[in-house]
Design a protein around this motif. Structure first.
Motif, PDB file in Angstrom:
ATOM      1  N   ILE A  79      26.536  36.576  32.307  1.00 63.12           N
ATOM      2  CA  ILE A  79      27.972  36.922  32.307  1.00 63.12           C
ATOM      3  C   ILE A  79      28.754  35.664  32.712  1.00 63.12           C
ATOM      4  O   ILE A  79      29.157  35.496  33.867  1.00 63.12           O
ATOM      5  N   PRO A  80      28.955  34.759  31.759  1.00 63.48           N
ATOM      6  CA  PRO A  80      29.631  33.510  32.109  1.00 63.48           C
ATOM      7  C   PRO A  80      31.156  33.684  32.170  1.00 63.48           C
ATOM      8  O   PRO A  80      31.914  33.131  31.368  1.00 63.48           O
ATOM      9  N   VAL A  81      31.600  34.468  33.156  1.00 66.79           N
ATOM     10  CA  VAL A  81      33.040  34.639  33.393  1.00 66.79           C
ATOM     11  C   VAL A  81      33.391  33.763  34.592  1.00 66.79           C
ATOM     12  O   VAL A  81      32.692  33.817  35.604  1.00 66.79           O
ATOM     13  N   HIS A  82      34.415  32.935  34.455  1.00 66.94           N
ATOM     14  CA  HIS A  82      34.779  32.067  35.582  1.00 66.94           C
ATOM     15  C   HIS A  82      36.290  32.117  35.834  1.00 66.94           C
ATOM     16  O   HIS A  82      37.072  32.391  34.921  1.00 66.94           O
ATOM     17  N   PRO A  83      36.690  31.834  37.090  1.00 70.33           N
ATOM     18  CA  PRO A  83      38.109  31.936  37.434  1.00 70.33           C
ATOM     19  C   PRO A  83      38.913  30.705  36.991  1.00 70.33           C
ATOM     20  O   PRO A  83      38.470  29.585  37.199  1.00 70.33           O
ATOM     21  N   ILE A  84      40.035  30.936  36.367  1.00 70.27           N
ATOM     22  CA  ILE A  84      41.001  29.859  36.080  1.00 70.27           C
ATOM     23  C   ILE A  84      42.292  30.222  36.822  1.00 70.27           C
ATOM     24  O   ILE A  84      42.932  31.239  36.509  1.00 70.27           O
ATOM     25  N   ARG A  85      42.627  29.390  37.793  1.00 66.56           N
ATOM     26  CA  ARG A  85      43.797  29.714  38.619  1.00 66.56           C
ATOM     27  C   ARG A  85      45.104  29.511  37.849  1.00 66.56           C
ATOM     28  O   ARG A  85      45.263  28.517  37.136  1.00 66.56           O
ATOM     29  N   GLY A  86      45.992  30.462  37.987  1.00 70.12           N
ATOM     30  CA  GLY A  86      47.340  30.341  37.419  1.00 70.12           C
ATOM     31  C   GLY A  86      48.336  30.311  38.558  1.00 70.12           C
ATOM     32  O   GLY A  86      48.427  31.275  39.308  1.00 70.12           O
ATOM     33  N   ALA A 103      49.955  32.822  43.031  1.00 68.20           N
ATOM     34  CA  ALA A 103      48.876  32.420  42.108  1.00 68.20           C
ATOM     35  C   ALA A 103      47.871  33.544  41.950  1.00 68.20           C
ATOM     36  O   ALA A 103      47.799  34.443  42.794  1.00 68.20           O
ATOM     37  N   GLY A 104      47.122  33.501  40.863  1.00 76.15           N
ATOM     38  CA  GLY A 104      46.066  34.485  40.631  1.00 76.15           C
ATOM     39  C   GLY A 104      44.940  33.845  39.848  1.00 76.15           C
ATOM     40  O   GLY A 104      45.096  32.745  39.298  1.00 76.15           O
ATOM     41  N   PHE A 115      37.238  29.936  43.373  1.00 73.92           N
ATOM     42  CA  PHE A 115      37.892  31.196  43.744  1.00 73.92           C
ATOM     43  C   PHE A 115      39.042  30.968  44.729  1.00 73.92           C
ATOM     44  O   PHE A 115      39.430  31.878  45.449  1.00 73.92           O
ATOM     45  N   ASP A 116      39.597  29.755  44.715  1.00 69.52           N
ATOM     46  CA  ASP A 116      40.728  29.428  45.585  1.00 69.52           C
ATOM     47  C   ASP A 116      42.026  29.862  44.877  1.00 69.52           C
ATOM     48  O   ASP A 116      42.374  29.323  43.836  1.00 69.52           O
TER      49      ASP A 116
END
Ligand code: FAD
Length: 372
Positions: A224-231, A306-307, A273-274
């Motif tokens: 499950i290659p889901v990764h966080p991209i901060r907005g 941010a999210g 995950f910041d």
């Protein structure tokens, strides 16, 4: 006897799946690590913009986005009616703005395929553009105008979905802590053990854990290659006439909310995950605002937040049954378009629960596609 389903994750995707499943008669439990809508979904600008977000070609992802846009009015009507809340859905149309004549060439083919898909999309220039959106910088050469696109106030939508799910009899468990164990059995279905909740059991489970979905690999047995991209995103105080349409530029977008806030977003940062806000990230948005919407020059931002968007390797969400795990369905990885895609995702997930999902439509979103 009605079938029971656990929804793991209480963002827009989890709550939308829970809402539709409850409407279809399932016994629904939603289990959320923290606060409902407390992650990406509560941070979103709420733009429902399949044409502005898909600039290349009408692929399976674009078609899902378009289906979802077309569901929105009646879907949102049901959410408002059952929750008794307003979600500020506004069909104002959008303008994709360009400074240079050279940028206009690729627009011709974009307009052609937009029109083929039944959308009114047109090029607007000069005086006609100024009339349509007087606040734009005067050196903008032209804009692609898509009158169908709309927006919604995402924090109100998630709050309304939460209330509607409870009113439909759903059991909603917030602040449930982290996942300790997930067990599948042919005879007794799915058991979920969270650190701050007594064990719960159901016939089926839908995984809607956004940017954190990768942590489920060890229980689901797939990659499950889901990764966080901060907005990072900010807002200004605004008047209704400050901006009539959503505006997309190469550097930022702007959307004027009925609550008196002009939202300007958003960065795309790789920061793990910041989800903190940096001055650098917001200053870029402020500079873009001054450049494209001179009326914002010198104004202070009212809010900054941010999210973490759940991104996948190929830009498409994971929607479908998990091979080898009876009763498990995934709905995650909606990256920049989870608010837009929530009704269509909920319909597909509930069609899967009903055993009627359209296999051809789901092929591109198969959760197993990254597993060698
Ligand atoms: C700044 C910004 C602007 C955006 N603007 C737009 C926009 O204009 N239009 C649009 O369509 N989309 C937009 N998006 C994207 C959109 O917000 C996301 O695609 C969408 O919110 C994803 O929803 P989700 O429910 O999958 O994720 P989330 O909202 O992150 O929810 C996932 C939830 O799962 C919980 N969770 C994680 N692991 C577990 C576990 N093991 N057990 C229980 N719970 C768990 C988390 O706590 C979280 O609450 C934006 C995003 C950002 C950050």
């Amino acid at each position: 006897m009605p079938q029971s389903v656990i929804i793991l994750g209480g963002g827009i995707i989890g709550l939308s799946c829970a809402f539709e499943a409850a409407l279809r008669g399932y016994e629904v439990s939603v289990v959320e690590t923290g606060a409902f809508g407390g992650q990406a979904s509560g941070a979103a600008a709420g733009m429902l913009a399949p044409y502005s977000e898909n600039t290349d070609q009408p692929d399976a992802f674009f078609r899902l986005c378009l289906d979802s846009l077309r569901l929105y009015e009646s879907w949102n009507g049901k959410v408002e009616e059952l929750s008794g809340m307003k979600t500020d859905w506004v069909r104002c149309g959008s303008l994709n703005v360009y400074r240079h004549e050279a940028d206009l060439l690729p627009l011709q083919s974009r307009i052609r395929w937009h029109n083929e898909w039944g959308a009114r999309a047109e090029l607007v220039k000069g005086e006609a553009l100024r009339k349509l959106e007087p606040g734009l910088s005067h050196d903008i050469a032209a804009a692609l105008y898509c009158p169908e696109e709309s927006h919604i106030y995402a924090p109100s939508l998630v709050a309304a979905l939460e209330i509607a799910c409870r009113r439909l009899g759903g059991q909603l468990y917030g602040h449930a802590g982290h996942l300790l164990d997930l067990a599948f059995s042919q005879s007794s279905g799915v058991t979920v053990r969270m650190s701050l909740l007594p064990e719960i059991n159901a016939d089926r489970i839908v995984i809607c854990s956004g940017a954190w979905s990768g942590a489920l690999e060890r229980w689901l047995g797939i990659a499950i290659p889901v990764h966080p991209i901060r907005g990072q995103i900010c807002s200004y105080e605004s008047m209704p006439d400050d901006l009539r349409h959503m505006v997309f530029s190469s550097q930022a977008y702007w959307v004027n909310k009925p609550i008196g806030r002009m939202v300007c977003g958003a960065s795309e940062d790789v920061a793990g995950f910041d989800s903190s806000v940096t001055d650098r990230g917001i200053q870029r948005l402020i500079r873009a605002s001054e450049r494209w919407l001179p009326q914002l020059a010198g104004r202070d931002t009212a809010h900054r937040w941010a999210g973490l968007r759940p991104a996948t390797m190929d830009g498409m969400p994971l929607i479908g049954s998990v091979d080898g795990k009876p009763g498990a369905i995934m709905a995650a990885g909606h990256y920049r378009n989870g608010i837009l895609l929530s009704p269509a995702t909920a319909m597909l997930v509930c069609d899967l629960l009903d055993g009627q999902a359209p296999a051809d439509q789901l092929a591109a979103f198969s959760p197993g596609r990254f597993t060698a």
